[in-house]
Scaffold this motif. Structure first.
Motif, PDB file in Angstrom:
ATOM      1  N   PRO A 240      40.736  -0.757  47.099  1.00  0.00           N
ATOM      2  CA  PRO A 240      40.895  -0.765  45.759  1.00  0.00           C
ATOM      3  C   PRO A 240      41.309   0.705  45.252  1.00  0.00           C
ATOM      4  CG  PRO A 240      38.440  -1.376  46.330  1.00  0.00           C
ATOM      5  CD  PRO A 240      39.590  -1.517  47.655  1.00  0.00           C
ATOM      6  N   GLN A 241      40.970   1.773  45.792  1.00  0.00           N
ATOM      7  CA  GLN A 241      41.249   2.900  45.638  1.00  0.00           C
ATOM      8  C   GLN A 241      42.522   3.526  46.234  1.00  0.00           C
ATOM      9  OE1 GLN A 241      37.512   4.956  46.042  1.00  0.00           O
ATOM     10  NE2 GLN A 241      37.183   4.636  43.791  1.00  0.00           N
ATOM     11  N   SER A 242      43.277   2.672  46.886  1.00  0.00           N
ATOM     12  CA  SER A 242      44.487   3.398  47.482  1.00  0.00           C
ATOM     13  C   SER A 242      45.461   3.509  46.483  1.00  0.00           C
ATOM     14  CB  SER A 242      45.049   2.320  48.466  1.00  0.00           C
ATOM     15  OG  SER A 242      45.420   0.891  47.727  1.00  0.00           O
ATOM     16  N   GLU A 243      46.543   4.291  46.550  1.00  0.00           N
ATOM     17  CA  GLU A 243      47.691   4.488  45.715  1.00  0.00           C
ATOM     18  C   GLU A 243      48.174   3.440  45.033  1.00  0.00           C
ATOM     19  OE1 GLU A 243      51.697   7.175  45.533  1.00  0.00           O
ATOM     20  OE2 GLU A 243      50.755   7.091  47.255  1.00  0.00           O
ATOM     21  N   GLU A 244      48.656   2.430  46.185  1.00  0.00           N
ATOM     22  CA  GLU A 244      49.232   0.977  45.534  1.00  0.00           C
ATOM     23  C   GLU A 244      48.059   0.558  44.517  1.00  0.00           C
ATOM     24  OE1 GLU A 244      48.874   2.068  48.639  1.00  0.00           O
ATOM     25  OE2 GLU A 244      50.948   1.911  49.483  1.00  0.00           O
TER      26      GLU A 244
END
Lengths: 292, 292
Positions: free
Chosen positions: A147-151
């Motif tokens: 949930p903290q990925s760039e996407e």
DNA sequence: CATATTATCTGACTAAAGTCCGATAATGCT
DNA sequence: AGCATTATCGGACTTTAGTCAGATAATATG
């Protein structure tokens, strides 16, 4: 000339000639198109020879000769695959990376100049997103992501921006319980992003709780991807994730200002229940039993 | 992945593979792409051999051989041009017409199935119009046409529909003086239509009067073509037409509910003047002296 | 009317793309 | 171990696309 089919065909003609121009520009570096395509595909991460063949739709003999040619130019090297020595893996040499960068710069310049030539840039980009999504809808991929990925952060940003537009009174993220990222990571939960050829176009979060159920949060579908049934696909993926996590009961809250959402839930086996939290924004609450 | 350039490039990728699929589908009739393209170009009215070469960007030798091939297949015939026997004109034979119809059917089916696969058809079509116009903006052609031609009537229909949307009180065509078509035909006046690859995307009328001036009427630019400077091009063309008709003074009326229009006039040498007619809709009046 | 220009055609050529098939070596299966 | 399968490679070949240099015939020009 004015009916839908003619309009589609006009678009096809316009785009065909534009694509042709784009292609011929790739000839500028003294290499036939086939070889240029292979080099660029490798640069974009299609390193397996078999995958390359699939991606470019080439015969294995032709592929082999193109690879040999690029090797002779000193642009790529090939190694045996580490798990299976029959397969070969291609990689760019230093010179190959330079050459790839040159092609990339050309593509970027072209895209920039297209944007610079036109004034209604935002409208154009929205139109391009819409069409690209429609064309690649068979190829929309759902994947679990952090949930903290760039996407994921991109999706959430768009999601909040949309809420801000939809609610007359605006929307303040900090007021809504912003679920900790850790509750949407395995093993407590999950976060799923839909991407269409690298562009994130939808997401959904499964947030674990300590109350014997998990919550569905942050269901979002990009405007350019609406009408493709993506919301349903995302919800199914979230339910699948719940199954693998052995979660039997799901709940969610939503707002009557988002009628499409309520409609989706009602038609996919969700049951309306009384308020189960004190979050100020939602005014509709649902629950669904998950069968293994 | 999220910046404008990446979005343009994503669009390019999506469209490139779609165009490739479209191209290869043309191979289904057992004829190489080059020959198929020539046949279709002839079917679409490019009958002059020289024009065909230009349109398809082919070498004269290649063109000639492709024509010979289609002739051998019995699909086309060639005749000498009636004004200049050096030039040749190609035409479809009966069999050629059948074959052309088969290609057309394929194209139409493809367009229809694309539309049928998607739900937001109107949004898609608008997006396609926008992009096609942006891509072909260098190729927008202005041409004088009869104000009762199909193209002109389409433009006027869209123009009135737009007025209806813009004016809060609606717009009743019959209330506005609908200038006789004959006043917008040479030698009294002119009617100019802008087309982008067959789609009409703008128009302007020059309406002759008996009061020593001509009026500019019905200036319209399609939503998908705004921001391309088309309004200015149309106005210039209308002024050129006035020059060839030896009209020295132009007048026009407009409404303050159309601010872009007023802006355009003010920045291109028009001078605001007092009301010169009793039409109920306009509330702004302009005049411009034309220099030979 | 002689000459230049033009539009198209033909033949000889090259490059690029693509097909087919057999060879080779690694792997999977029994 | 023996045999079938798989992934890649290289050679021989064809098709398609495209270039270039005359040849031919009609037209334009002085």
């Amino acid at each position: 000339m004015l009916d839908p089919v003619s309009r589609v065909r006009r678009f096809n003609r316009a785009v065909t000639s534009a694509v042709g121009a784009l292609d011929t520009s790739f000839l500028g570096r003294g290499r036939p198109l086939g070889a240029a395509r292979v080099l660029n595909a490798i640069g974009h991460g299609h390193s397996d020879v078999g995958e390359l063949r699939d991606y470019l739709g080439l015969d294995s003999g032709l592929m082999s000769r193109l690879l040999r040619g690029l090797e002779d130019e000193g642009l790529i090297g090939t190694q045996a695959h580490e798990d299976d020595a029959r397969r070969r893996v291609a990689s760019l040499t230093r010179a190959g990376k330079r050459e790839f960068a040159a092609y990339e710069a050309m593509s970027n310049t072209q895209a920039e100049s297209f944007l610079a030539r036109n004034s209604q840039v935002e409208a154009l980009l929205a139109a391009m997103d819409l069409i690209a999504s429609a064309l690649t809808r068979e190829r929309i991929a759902l994947a679990e992501m952090d949930p903290q990925s760039e996407e994921a952060r991109y999706c959430l940003g768009e999601y909040y921006a949309e809420l801000g537009r939809r609610f007359k009174q605006g929307f303040d993220v900090s007021l809504s319980r912003d679920p900790d990222a850790k509750d949407m990571r395995r093993p407590r939960g999950s976060f799923i992003v839909a991407t269409s050829d690298t562009l994130p176009i939808g997401c959904v979060g499964l947030k674990g709780t300590d109350h014997g159920y998990a919550e569905i949060k942050r269901l979002w579908v990009a405007p350019c991807a609406r009408g493709l049934g993506l919301g349903k696909r995302l919800m199914n993926a979230a339910e699948d994730a719940a199954r693998t996590l052995r979660i039997a009961l799901l709940r969610l809250d939503t707002n009557s200002a988002l009628p499409e959402a309520g409609q989706l839930y009602r038609t996919t086996g969700w049951r309306e229940i009384p308020r189960f939290n004190d979050d100020p924004y939602p005014d509709l609450f649902f629950e669904k039993q998950i069968r293994a």
